[in-house]
Design an enzyme around this catalytic site. Structure first.
Site, mmCIF file in Angstrom:
data_model
loop_
_atom_site.group_PDB
_atom_site.id
_atom_site.type_symbol
_atom_site.label_atom_id
_atom_site.label_comp_id
_atom_site.label_asym_id
_atom_site.label_seq_id
_atom_site.Cartn_x
_atom_site.Cartn_y
_atom_site.Cartn_z
ATOM 1 N N THR A 188 -10.907 54.227 -47.118
ATOM 2 C CA THR A 188 -9.676 53.871 -47.819
ATOM 3 C C THR A 188 -8.546 54.104 -46.831
ATOM 4 O O THR A 188 -8.554 55.064 -46.068
ATOM 5 C CB THR A 188 -9.421 54.754 -49.047
ATOM 6 N N GLU A 335 -12.075 54.347 -54.741
ATOM 7 C CA GLU A 335 -12.818 55.546 -55.152
ATOM 8 C C GLU A 335 -13.508 55.390 -56.504
ATOM 9 O O GLU A 335 -14.207 56.309 -56.942
ATOM 10 C CB GLU A 335 -11.864 56.752 -55.239
ATOM 11 N N LYS A 445 13.153 57.674 -59.342
ATOM 12 C CA LYS A 445 13.847 58.586 -60.258
ATOM 13 C C LYS A 445 15.342 58.359 -60.103
ATOM 14 O O LYS A 445 15.922 58.739 -59.093
ATOM 15 C CB LYS A 445 13.498 60.043 -59.949
ATOM 16 N N TRP A 450 12.872 57.549 -65.179
ATOM 17 C CA TRP A 450 11.840 57.064 -64.271
ATOM 18 C C TRP A 450 11.806 55.550 -64.373
ATOM 19 O O TRP A 450 11.595 55.003 -65.458
ATOM 20 C CB TRP A 450 10.464 57.621 -64.662
#
Lengths: 547, 547
Positions: A188, A335, A445, A450
């Site tokens: 990865t 994964e 932020k 958010w």
């Protein structure tokens, strides 16, 4: 509690789950089914099995033993498909090298994986030559000349693939071993640190194939795979085993088309000539395919495309639906096997509501059976499933990566509290639809709120004249962070920052986004290209550095 | 070679395959889906999960621990479905008692399985009372009163099911354990010797569910299961876990209808009121369902019926197709999970050829993925796949019975040479269709040829006026053996032996059967009933004794 296990009689075959079993039906029922490489080379499943035996014999001749790692550097080809089976079936480990990495990164992964033999397409020979002196374990190279002549090289060349195959015996007795044996590995490539090695066992690959096939086949109609589909990968075979789909195609006996290097015009032409009905790719490739089809006036009706890698923008989804394609999202990571959720339309959805349909196809989807799919807060408590509360996606499933190779700390971080942490922030609806709103590190932020960089990207991409967009957070003294948008205009389009802001303000009025999510005019930058990572994702780290 | 196994990081969840995982999606996505018992009781998957917790609490209150055996004697009910999950999920063993066995056989199986607790429907209380003094391990009985009052009894009654459930907590923490832990057991009842105990592990049940669901969902159309089906078992839940189908239905989130005791009129009525689309049964039940529908003028169009247990006679298949049903064969045995092959029509079959379609639907079908399905001679060599060479079906798959409980010799015989021996004689076509021609012990050796008793039965059943037929071999001085046919006439029909012989001679002329296969006129006996075993198969042992 061991006394309540079932004890097999001594002669019983206990059936470890092994990659070779994916071939049982392919040979018994579908022996005449076809595999073709670019429509140029074509052979039957029966011949495929012979070639898998031949490849194993070639590799045994190079002293490849149980546990050895064999690396492959190739475009999507019949050779790659042969490697997907022959190498694990021998008990060796298939290492799918990401050929888009830099020479130094490839060097790192070849050394870290301890690859002893490399099957390398002539196009990638220069890379290998460049790093040759630093390779620690590679002792033999097999050249995939692909019909061309073998270049002059100083690497230890064992021979040319097809020449070696022609001399090798198809009779290779594939052994039995523990189903937890490593079958495949790859790396990865985050935007920070060294690439991390991921490995899957035979059991992982088989269970992923069974679970994913079951889920892809189960819908009544639409967004589904069935036995009469013709399959062509358009996610590179070096990338998370092409989402495990080649294994599923062979297991179910589907005609399989391998397109070589991805050239949009060739993909569209192959789709037509080979009657391809099922593929999977990232959004960028879908966009290129649509453009190529437009240029050549090609029909795309009925082509089922599973989209992953990054979020499917609604505008792109609509463009594909307008051409009669059946596009839908699949979610997963390197994964996670990879597929853990699918955005198939649920039974009883309202087919007259096009906007709702697009929205559902572009969500992260609903979890597959056997996937324990949770959205949790920082204390590992499930957030309320109201489509609004945000949390991190954490997972358990039978086929997740159980450790990064040789990285104990990163592995423990990945599996903190016994769940695999995706670092994806999402909301979940009461009926189980998940929507990723951002990566943990990409959330902006600002003004105490958010803001999802992905949502803003998606809305800006929907503005007429915008081809592509990337949004990152930049430091701001007053607001903490502010969104910064990088926009690529469509050829000839003159869309400006104010038009984009006006359109976004409409979404603010419709309460779709917060007003803090609208980038300031001076923070909308028009560029000619968005930088991508080696697997085609937006390189936000680089963008943040450019701010 | 252990060093090439993947080593999980300490915090990783290694995900043993457990029955409880079949519920993950059912709860996450399909919480509102329905389960109904006879259309009278109805609750959601969410409530089902609570009741599974309650049942576990009830059983824990009776000191049921890991490894204990809990027996169930009931018709197909929501209670049975709750037992299918709660008992294995606790780590205990579900024993599905064949309530059609004699009291003495039930006694044998309850003792042999060491059942400590029995959940018993009031209808079967008299049987338990009869054998009470000889029960060695049963210490508690839970009565399933099914809305009636609990009868007076001398057994150690812990309470009534619904009353105990109402008092029990739904919060039960289902533990983790080894996937090879015994989950379910039941007994195969051959026509000779004691019943033999078969056991399946959690892993077996999960892999059978995944593999079978994948295969049932995969066809493009026809003979398939999909997410919008409504499921109703018509193979008893005590019989090989109802072919594993209830687990699949819950895993895929299907509405599930439990019909109680099988009364053909009720089945047809439930099919209509609950909109059932997918069921499975033995041919005898199909025949009864067709008759009941005819009597009441009920439509059966669109009902998918998977047929197993014994061969589907072509005439019966046609009768079902004529009513718009989608019938097809599944093959397996108590020892095989059970499903190992399916007679789904292959891609590209000629839909205009009705006879060929019927023939394909009535075959034993083609192997499922992961099933190593061989037809072998006495030396374990594969016979030629020409549709003519006969051999025994031997199997490997991930979910076969690995031993009969406490029967080492029979277990070794079952697994001779590392393959499970079915004792079914079959032929295989080049494209992988299998046709069972007979059981090893039922093949009739006459005039130096092997005659399939099943084929002769099938041809006689096709004669107008014949309702049912059984054929066995009887000793004959001149020919070794000769076929003997027992025929049940349809009500009011006057078909005679000569008509049957004439029709069979036509099949001889068409080279479909050998002339030795035609029973002599005096060996065609008209009877009012064919004796059956407890699972509805023709009792050939008894018939041979009557010859």
């Amino acid at each position: 509690m061991q006394d309540h296990l079932i004890t097999p009689t001594p002669s019983a075959y206990t059936y470890p789950l092994l990659v070779k079993q994916l071939l049982l039906n392919a040979l018994s029922i579908h022996g005449d089914q076809q595999i073709t490489y670019r429509g140029e080379m074509r052979y039957s499943f029966r011949q495929f099995r012979e070639r898998v035996g031949q490849l194993a014999s070639v590799l045994r001749g190079l002293d490849v033993r149980h546990g050895c790692t064999v690396a492959v550097m190739d475009w999507d080809s019949h050779r790659y498909l042969e490697s997907y089976f022959a190498i694990p079936m021998m008990g060796a480990t298939l290492f799918t090298v990401n050929v888009r990495l830099s020479a130094q990164q490839i060097l790192y992964t070849l050394n870290d994986s301890r690859a002893e033999v490399v099957l390398v397409h002539t196009e990638f020979v220069p890379v290998l030559e460049e790093i040759k002196r630093e390779l620690k374990f590679v002792r033999q190279v097999v050249v995939l000349a692909d019909g061309e002549s073998v270049p002059v090289m100083t690497l230890p060349v064992a021979g040319e693939y097809e020449e070696m195959m022609a001399r090798a015996s198809a009779d290779f007795e594939f052994p039995e071993f523990d189903e937890r044996t490593r079958a495949a590995t790859f790396y990865t490539t985050g935007t920070t640190g060294d690439p991390k090695g991921v490995a899957y066992s035979h059991r992982d690959i088989v269970l992923h194939a069974m679970g994913t096939a079951m889920s892809l086949c189960a819908p009544r109609e639409g967004q589904r795979l069935h036995r009469e589909d013709v399959y062509m990968p358009i996610t590179p075979m070096f990338h998370v085993l092409a989402w495990g789909m080649p294994y599923i195609a062979i297991m179910l006996g589907l005609k399989t088309v391998l397109p070589g290097r991805y050239i949009p015009e060739s993909l569209v032409a192959l789709r037509k000539s080979e009657k391809v009905t099922f593929s999977h790719c990232v959004p960028t490739i879908l966009k290129m395919v649509l453009q190529a089809a437009d240029v050549h006036g090609e029909e795309l009706t009925g082509w089922k495309l599973m989209i992953g890698g990054s979020a499917l923008p609604p505008a792109l989804c609509e463009a594909a639906l307008d051409r009669g394609m059946d596009v839908f999202t699949a979610y997963g990571m390197s994964e996670t096997g990879p597929i853990v959720s699918l955005a198939q339309l649920p039974p009883g959805y309202d087919s007259r509501d096009r906007q709702e349909e697009v929205r559902m196809r572009c969500t992260t989807g609903r979890p597959l059976p056997f996937v324990d799919f949770r959205v949790v807060d920082g204390n590992m408590q499930d957030v309320v499933r109201d489509g609004k509360q945000q949390g991190e996606i954490v997972l358990r499933s039978p086929f997740l990566t159980r450790a990064y190779v040789g990285k104990p700390e990163a592995s423990e971080e990945l599996w903190a509290h016994g769940y695999l942490h995706t670092q994806d922030i999402a909301v979940m609806t009461p009926d189980g639809f998940i929507q990723i709103v951002d990566r943990i590190k990409d959330v902006i932020k600002t003004g105490g709120e958010w803001v999802s960089s992905i949502e803003v990207e998606s809305l800006i991409t929907g503005v007429a004249g915008v081809q592509e967009c990337a949004v990152v957070g930049v430091l701001d003294e007053k607001w903490g962070e502010r969104p910064m948008a990088f926009v690529v205009r469509e050829t000839g389009a003159g869309v400006c920052a104010e038009v984009i802001r006006e359109r976004l303000m409409q979404h603010v009025d419709a309460r779709r986004i917060s007003k803090y999510a609208v980038p300031d005019a001076e923070r909308i930058s028009f560029v000619t290209e968005i930088p991508k990572t080696s697997v085609g994702k937006i390189n936000k780290k680089l963008l943040r550095e450019q701010c």
